[in-house]
Scaffold this motif. Sequence first.
Motif, PDB file in Angstrom:
ATOM      1  N   ARG A 176      -0.265  11.640  -9.604  1.00  0.00           N
ATOM      2  CA  ARG A 176      -1.370  12.588  -9.415  1.00  0.00           C
ATOM      3  C   ARG A 176      -1.025  13.627  -8.348  1.00  0.00           C
ATOM      4  NH1 ARG A 176      -6.895   9.646  -9.105  1.00  0.00           N
ATOM      5  NH2 ARG A 176      -7.496  11.664  -9.869  1.00  0.00           N
ATOM      6  N   PRO A 177       0.012  14.405  -8.558  1.00  0.00           N
ATOM      7  CA  PRO A 177       0.443  15.360  -7.525  1.00  0.00           C
ATOM      8  C   PRO A 177      -0.634  16.402  -7.212  1.00  0.00           C
ATOM      9  CG  PRO A 177       1.579  15.806  -9.582  1.00  0.00           C
ATOM     10  CD  PRO A 177       0.826  14.508  -9.773  1.00  0.00           C
ATOM     11  N   GLU A 178      -1.517  16.664  -8.143  1.00  0.00           N
ATOM     12  CA  GLU A 178      -2.575  17.660  -7.890  1.00  0.00           C
ATOM     13  C   GLU A 178      -3.536  17.208  -6.788  1.00  0.00           C
ATOM     14  OE1 GLU A 178      -4.335  14.806 -10.813  1.00  0.00           O
ATOM     15  OE2 GLU A 178      -2.395  15.726 -10.585  1.00  0.00           O
ATOM     16  N   ARG A 179      -3.552  15.910  -6.506  1.00  0.00           N
ATOM     17  CA  ARG A 179      -4.450  15.367  -5.486  1.00  0.00           C
ATOM     18  C   ARG A 179      -3.810  15.310  -4.095  1.00  0.00           C
ATOM     19  NH1 ARG A 179      -9.665  13.551  -7.037  1.00  0.00           N
ATOM     20  NH2 ARG A 179      -9.505  12.901  -4.895  1.00  0.00           N
ATOM     21  N   MET A 180      -2.530  15.642  -4.020  1.00  0.00           N
ATOM     22  CA  MET A 180      -1.827  15.603  -2.734  1.00  0.00           C
ATOM     23  C   MET A 180      -2.314  16.741  -1.849  1.00  0.00           C
ATOM     24  SD  MET A 180       0.104  12.985  -2.780  1.00  0.00           S
ATOM     25  CE  MET A 180       1.142  13.304  -1.369  1.00  0.00           C
ATOM     26  N   MET A 211       0.828  -1.208   0.000  1.00  0.00           N
ATOM     27  CA  MET A 211       0.000   0.000   0.000  1.00  0.00           C
ATOM     28  C   MET A 211       0.861   1.257   0.000  1.00  0.00           C
ATOM     29  SD  MET A 211      -2.974  -1.082  -0.505  1.00  0.00           S
ATOM     30  CE  MET A 211      -3.933   0.392  -0.297  1.00  0.00           C
ATOM     31  N   TRP A 212       2.020   1.239   0.671  1.00  0.00           N
ATOM     32  CA  TRP A 212       2.923   2.388   0.618  1.00  0.00           C
ATOM     33  C   TRP A 212       3.481   2.571  -0.781  1.00  0.00           C
ATOM     34  CZ3 TRP A 212       3.224   6.646   3.036  1.00  0.00           C
ATOM     35  CH2 TRP A 212       2.883   6.722   4.380  1.00  0.00           C
ATOM     36  N   ARG A 213       3.834   1.466  -1.459  1.00  0.00           N
ATOM     37  CA  ARG A 213       4.312   1.574  -2.842  1.00  0.00           C
ATOM     38  C   ARG A 213       3.216   2.150  -3.739  1.00  0.00           C
ATOM     39  NH1 ARG A 213       5.711  -2.795  -5.849  1.00  0.00           N
ATOM     40  NH2 ARG A 213       4.428  -4.201  -4.660  1.00  0.00           N
ATOM     41  N   TYR A 214       1.977   1.719  -3.519  1.00  0.00           N
ATOM     42  CA  TYR A 214       0.862   2.228  -4.315  1.00  0.00           C
ATOM     43  C   TYR A 214       0.643   3.718  -4.034  1.00  0.00           C
ATOM     44  CZ  TYR A 214      -3.711   2.402  -6.557  1.00  0.00           C
ATOM     45  OH  TYR A 214      -4.771   2.721  -7.361  1.00  0.00           O
ATOM     46  N   TYR A 215       0.718   4.100  -2.766  1.00  0.00           N
ATOM     47  CA  TYR A 215       0.578   5.505  -2.393  1.00  0.00           C
ATOM     48  C   TYR A 215       1.645   6.363  -3.090  1.00  0.00           C
ATOM     49  CZ  TYR A 215       1.352   9.722   0.280  1.00  0.00           C
ATOM     50  OH  TYR A 215       1.572  11.024   0.635  1.00  0.00           O
ATOM     51  N   LYS A 216       2.901   5.915  -3.052  1.00  0.00           N
ATOM     52  CA  LYS A 216       3.989   6.678  -3.681  1.00  0.00           C
ATOM     53  C   LYS A 216       3.767   6.810  -5.182  1.00  0.00           C
ATOM     54  CE  LYS A 216       7.358   5.489  -0.180  1.00  0.00           C
ATOM     55  NZ  LYS A 216       8.546   4.698   0.145  1.00  0.00           N
ATOM     56  N   LYS A 217       3.256   5.757  -5.803  1.00  0.00           N
ATOM     57  CA  LYS A 217       2.947   5.814  -7.238  1.00  0.00           C
ATOM     58  C   LYS A 217       1.863   6.860  -7.498  1.00  0.00           C
ATOM     59  CE  LYS A 217       0.936   3.077 -11.002  1.00  0.00           C
ATOM     60  NZ  LYS A 217      -0.053   4.042 -11.388  1.00  0.00           N
TER      61      LYS A 217
END
Length: 75
Positions: A67-71, A56-62
């Motif tokens: 999608r940096p606009e969603r951070m 899940m951390w790898r998926y989050y980093k991806k």
Amino acid sequence: MDGYQLGGSLSLITALGKTSAFGKFLEDRMARALETEDPAELHYLLAQLDDYHSYMWRYYKKLAKDRPERMDPGV
């Protein structure tokens, strides 16, 4: 462990499948491991939890990269 696969591609469908399979896995085995106070079984479950956590951390980093606009900078 039926239906739960280690690793996997970093995709929404894989993340959803892993989450569903892991939830069922924990429901079926975690209570029994705790009730029986079985350290070997609990160790195995913790290893599976660690794999799920890492995935899940790898998926989050991806997602953060794709999608940096969603951070949310406030998190």
